[in-house]
Design an enzyme around this catalytic site. Structure first.
Site, PDB file in Angstrom:
ATOM      1  CB  VAL A  11      -0.953  -0.008   1.225  1.00 18.59           C
ATOM      2  CG1 VAL A  11      -1.636   1.334   1.389  1.00 18.59           C
ATOM      3  CG2 VAL A  11      -2.000  -1.101   1.043  1.00 18.59           C
ATOM      4  CD  GLU A 154      -5.649   2.526  -1.263  1.00 15.12           C
ATOM      5  OE1 GLU A 154      -5.373   3.702  -1.021  1.00 15.12           O
ATOM      6  OE2 GLU A 154      -6.278   2.183  -2.289  1.00 15.12           O
ATOM      7  CG  LEU A 156      -4.119  -0.646  -2.968  1.00 11.94           C
ATOM      8  CD1 LEU A 156      -3.504  -2.021  -2.983  1.00 11.94           C
ATOM      9  CD2 LEU A 156      -3.045   0.419  -3.127  1.00 11.94           C
ATOM     10  CE  LYS A 157      -9.487  -4.980  -8.272  1.00 11.82           C
ATOM     11  NZ  LYS A 157      -9.958  -3.582  -8.323  1.00 11.82           N
ATOM     12  CE  LYS A 210      -9.370  -2.592   3.314  1.00 12.24           C
ATOM     13  NZ  LYS A 210      -9.174  -2.696   1.885  1.00 12.24           N
ATOM     14  CE1 TYR A 257     -15.734 -16.589 -12.794  1.00 14.05           C
ATOM     15  CE2 TYR A 257     -15.517 -14.502 -11.630  1.00 14.05           C
ATOM     16  CZ  TYR A 257     -15.760 -15.209 -12.792  1.00 14.05           C
ATOM     17  OH  TYR A 257     -16.048 -14.540 -13.956  1.00 14.05           O
ATOM     18  CB  ALA A 258     -16.827 -22.186  -6.717  1.00 15.24           C
ATOM     19  CB  CYS A 266      -6.697  -7.798   2.731  1.00 14.07           C
ATOM     20  SG  CYS A 266      -5.431  -6.558   2.454  1.00 14.07           S
TER      21      CYS A 266
HETATM   22  N1  LIG Z   1      -1.928  -5.333   0.593  1.00  7.81           N
HETATM   23  C1  LIG Z   1      -3.117  -4.921   0.223  1.00  7.81           C
HETATM   24  O1  LIG Z   1      -3.637  -5.315  -0.824  1.00  7.81           O
HETATM   25  C2  LIG Z   1      -3.886  -3.936   1.065  1.00  7.81           C
HETATM   26  C3  LIG Z   1      -5.024  -3.313   0.514  1.00  7.81           C
HETATM   27  C4  LIG Z   1      -5.717  -2.406   1.293  1.00  7.81           C
HETATM   28  C5  LIG Z   1      -5.315  -2.157   2.593  1.00  7.81           C
HETATM   29  N2  LIG Z   1      -4.238  -2.793   3.114  1.00  7.81           N
HETATM   30  C6  LIG Z   1      -3.830  -2.484   4.481  1.00  7.81           C
HETATM   31  O2  LIG Z   1      -2.739  -1.573   4.411  1.00  7.81           O
HETATM   32  C7  LIG Z   1      -1.810  -1.833   5.457  1.00  7.81           C
HETATM   33  C8  LIG Z   1      -0.437  -2.122   4.878  1.00  7.81           C
HETATM   34  O3  LIG Z   1      -0.509  -3.320   4.136  1.00  7.81           O
HETATM   35  P1  LIG Z   1       0.666  -3.802   3.184  1.00  7.81           P
HETATM   36  O4  LIG Z   1       0.183  -5.008   2.499  1.00  7.81           O
HETATM   37  O5  LIG Z   1       1.148  -2.640   2.385  1.00  7.81           O
HETATM   38  O6  LIG Z   1       1.775  -4.183   4.291  1.00  7.81           O
HETATM   39  P2  LIG Z   1       3.280  -4.637   4.056  1.00  7.81           P
HETATM   40  O7  LIG Z   1       3.574  -5.609   5.122  1.00  7.81           O
HETATM   41  O8  LIG Z   1       3.505  -4.995   2.630  1.00  7.81           O
HETATM   42  O9  LIG Z   1       4.121  -3.302   4.325  1.00  7.81           O
HETATM   43  C9  LIG Z   1       4.207  -2.667   5.557  1.00  7.81           C
HETATM   44  C10 LIG Z   1       5.550  -1.919   5.599  1.00  7.81           C
HETATM   45  O10 LIG Z   1       5.565  -1.083   6.752  1.00  7.81           O
HETATM   46  C11 LIG Z   1       6.885  -1.084   7.272  1.00  7.81           C
HETATM   47  N3  LIG Z   1       6.828  -0.584   8.662  1.00  7.81           N
HETATM   48  C12 LIG Z   1       6.351  -1.210   9.764  1.00  7.81           C
HETATM   49  N4  LIG Z   1       6.415  -0.378  10.820  1.00  7.81           N
HETATM   50  C13 LIG Z   1       6.922   0.799  10.379  1.00  7.81           C
HETATM   51  C14 LIG Z   1       7.178   2.043  10.986  1.00  7.81           C
HETATM   52  N5  LIG Z   1       6.910   2.269  12.280  1.00  7.81           N
HETATM   53  N6  LIG Z   1       7.707   3.031  10.238  1.00  7.81           N
HETATM   54  C15 LIG Z   1       7.966   2.827   8.938  1.00  7.81           C
HETATM   55  N7  LIG Z   1       7.712   1.675   8.293  1.00  7.81           N
HETATM   56  C16 LIG Z   1       7.191   0.671   9.006  1.00  7.81           C
HETATM   57  C17 LIG Z   1       7.341  -2.517   7.121  1.00  7.81           C
HETATM   58  O11 LIG Z   1       8.739  -2.615   7.160  1.00  7.81           O
HETATM   59  C18 LIG Z   1       6.749  -2.850   5.741  1.00  7.81           C
HETATM   60  O12 LIG Z   1       7.674  -2.557   4.707  1.00  7.81           O
HETATM   61  C19 LIG Z   1      -2.407  -2.985   6.274  1.00  7.81           C
HETATM   62  O13 LIG Z   1      -3.153  -2.469   7.320  1.00  7.81           O
HETATM   63  C20 LIG Z   1      -3.317  -3.668   5.269  1.00  7.81           C
HETATM   64  O14 LIG Z   1      -4.377  -4.342   5.886  1.00  7.81           O
HETATM   65  C21 LIG Z   1      -3.506  -3.665   2.366  1.00  7.81           C
END
Ligand SMILES: NC(=O)c1ccc[n+]([C@@H]2O[C@H](COP(=O)([O-])OP(=O)(O)OC[C@H]3O[C@@H](n4cnc5c(N)ncnc54)[C@H](O)[C@@H]3O)[C@@H](O)[C@H]2O)c1
Length: 440
Positions: A11, A154, A156-157, A210, A257-258, A266
């Site tokens: 994200v 957020e 995004l997919k 969310k 879709y099954a 997520c």
């Molecule tokens: N991945 C998705 O498709 C998606 C979609 C929508 C929402 N989200 C939400 O967004 C959030 C992030 O998800 P993600 O998949 O990007 O996570 P991720 O694990 O890919 O990335 C998180 C990053 O944050 C860094 N980090 C942790 N603590 C930190 C700090 N104190 N300061 C700076 N950097 C720090 C980590 O090193 C890591 O690189 C989650 O809450 C998730 O549920 C994710």
């Protein structure tokens, strides 16, 4: 505008890069020095279509930079997006330690009025906790600097993240400060030019929205998976059922879709966190509890079908596995069905030769040094002398395989399809034994 993005995962990196793409000056902070070194070296730590070129373009233009220096990052942005992970804690609740650590860093080092935007998926009430953490740090410094906290979940997919961010179907802003709202409108106006897709609401409703969205999508999947299992038993075809119900505009075709269960970073964790939130607030979410249970069972379905076909002792057998990522177009294997299947097959004595276009390095990291799990250079290569092919991820390159090659290379000409990619009649007419999910 000067914007800081905290966390450079799926994200954060997409958010920071897209904000730079439309002209903002963006500084991305991550505490992982390996990730930042990689990004400063022009490489990106994740697979996301279109992202690498966009990162390169904006880095070259000087609008996108990366740092591990929390003080520099906190002093940089008038707006600070928190996009760090919120993994599940032991009890299923969202672990907020990374969010609160990011908030504290802001409080410790901010130098002027700041808008703190929470993009991580967080339980209702987290904005208050973020506000308290920042206040505490400001108090410790004896600093009197104003700030506001906004919730901006957020949607995004993974696999289509750049596109989703550049052309969002909605932008949810939970805020109680008119100045912060105007600032968010101004940031997002670059992405929602043709009509206003910005939805303003109170902070708690934004936080809950969310979870509600992911829970609804997970519900559709589990519902169809359970119906598919029934279709298997009563000799009906879930694909025909899907088309039959999807044509009702109140239902629609998406997410019907099954398959062999949902995974990813997520849905599983957000369903669990929402269940936990309900428990903590003495409320039942019994439908969602069933969604989770159904999915856990569905992730074991392919193994069950393999054992029904080959017996429970799989020693001496080798399976070709197509797909490791939790879905196509990503290298993410968090909570992927492939992980359950790999452990199950190895546990039953089998060997596996897997192929995935981008997730094999991640699989090597997750299953280090297990000689029973090998990786092939191509989908075809994985088939050679396997007892059966098992399809776990719906990558495009698996959609139209050469049946003659399948027949020639597979020892037993059996195909288990966890994503229902093919027409059963065509597969059977080709001399392949085709075992899929809920299809005749
Ligand atoms: N991945 C998705 O498709 C998606 C979609 C929508 C929402 N989200 C939400 O967004 C959030 C992030 O998800 P993600 O998949 O990007 O996570 P991720 O694990 O890919 O990335 C998180 C990053 O944050 C860094 N980090 C942790 N603590 C930190 C700090 N104190 N300061 C700076 N950097 C720090 C980590 O090193 C890591 O690189 C989650 O809450 C998730 O549920 C994710």
């Amino acid at each position: 505008m000067n914007i800081t993005v905290i966390g450079t995962g799926y994200v954060g990196l997409v958010t920071g890069t897209c904000l730079a793409e439309v002209g903002n000056d963006v500084l991305c902070l991550d505490l992982d020095p390996g990730k930042i070194a990689m990004l400063n070296d022009g490489r990106i730590p994740i697979h996301e279509p279109g992202l690498e070129e966009m990162v390169a373009r904006n880095t070259a233009a000087g609008r996108l930079r990366f740092t591990t220096d929390a003080a520099k990052a906190a002093a940089f942005g008038a707006v600070q997006f928190i996009a760090v992970g919120t993994p599940p804690g032991e009890d299923g609740s969202a672990d907020l330690q990374y969010v609160l650590c990011a908030a504290r860093n802001i409080g410790r080092h901010m130098t002027s009025h700041t808008i703190v935007v929470n993009k991580s998926t967080v339980p209702v009430g987290t904005a208050d906790a973020v506000r308290s953490a920042i206040c505490e740090e400001l108090g410790r410094r004896g600093a009197d600097i104003s700030f506001s906290v906004v919730s901006n979940p957020e949607f995004l997919k993974e696999g289509a993240a750049v596109d989703d961010f550049m052309r969002p179907d909605r932008v949810i802003i939970g805020a109680d400060d008119p100045h912060a709202v105007e600032c968010m409108r101004s940031i997002y106006s670059a992405f929602i030019r043709n009509h206003d897709r910005l939805m303003l609401m109170d902070i708690r409703s934004a936080e809950l929205t969310k979870y509600a969205a992911n829970a609804m999508l997970a519900t559709r999947i589990s519902f169809m998976n359970e119906l598919a299992n029934l279709a298997d038993k009563v000799d009906a075809d879930i694909e025909q059922v899907r088309v039959g119900i999807g044509s009702d505009p109140r239902i629609g075709f998406d997410f019907l879709y099954a398959g062999c269960g949902y995974g990813g970073s997520c849905f599983p964790k957000d369903v669990r966190a929402l269940l936990r939130m309900a428990l903590e607030n003495s409320t039942r979410l019994s439908v969602l509890k069933a969604v989770e249970e159904a999915n856990e069972a569905q992730k074991r379905l392919l193994l069950r079908k393999i054992r029904d076909r080959f017996g429970s002792d799989l020693s001496g057998r080798r399976f070709a596995m197509w797909g490791l990522a939790f879905k196509a177009n990503t290298n993410d294997m968090r909570a992927a069905t492939s992980r359950v299947l790999i452990s199950g097959l190895l546990g039953a004595g089998a060997r596996i030769t897997a192929y995935d276009p981008v997730a094999m390095p991640e699989a090597r990291r997750l299953f280090p040094k297990d000689s029973r799990l090998a990786f092939a250079a191509s989908a075809v290569e994985a088939l050679r002398d396997a007892d059966a092919l098992v399809i776990v991820t719906e990558w495009k390159e698996f959609r139209a395989p050469n049946h003659a090659v399948l027949r020639e290379l597979l020892k037993q000409r059996v195909v288990f399809d966890g994503r229902n990619l093919y027409k059963p009649a065509t597969m059977r007419a080709s001399g392949l034994e085709y075992i899929c999910i809920g299809r005749r």
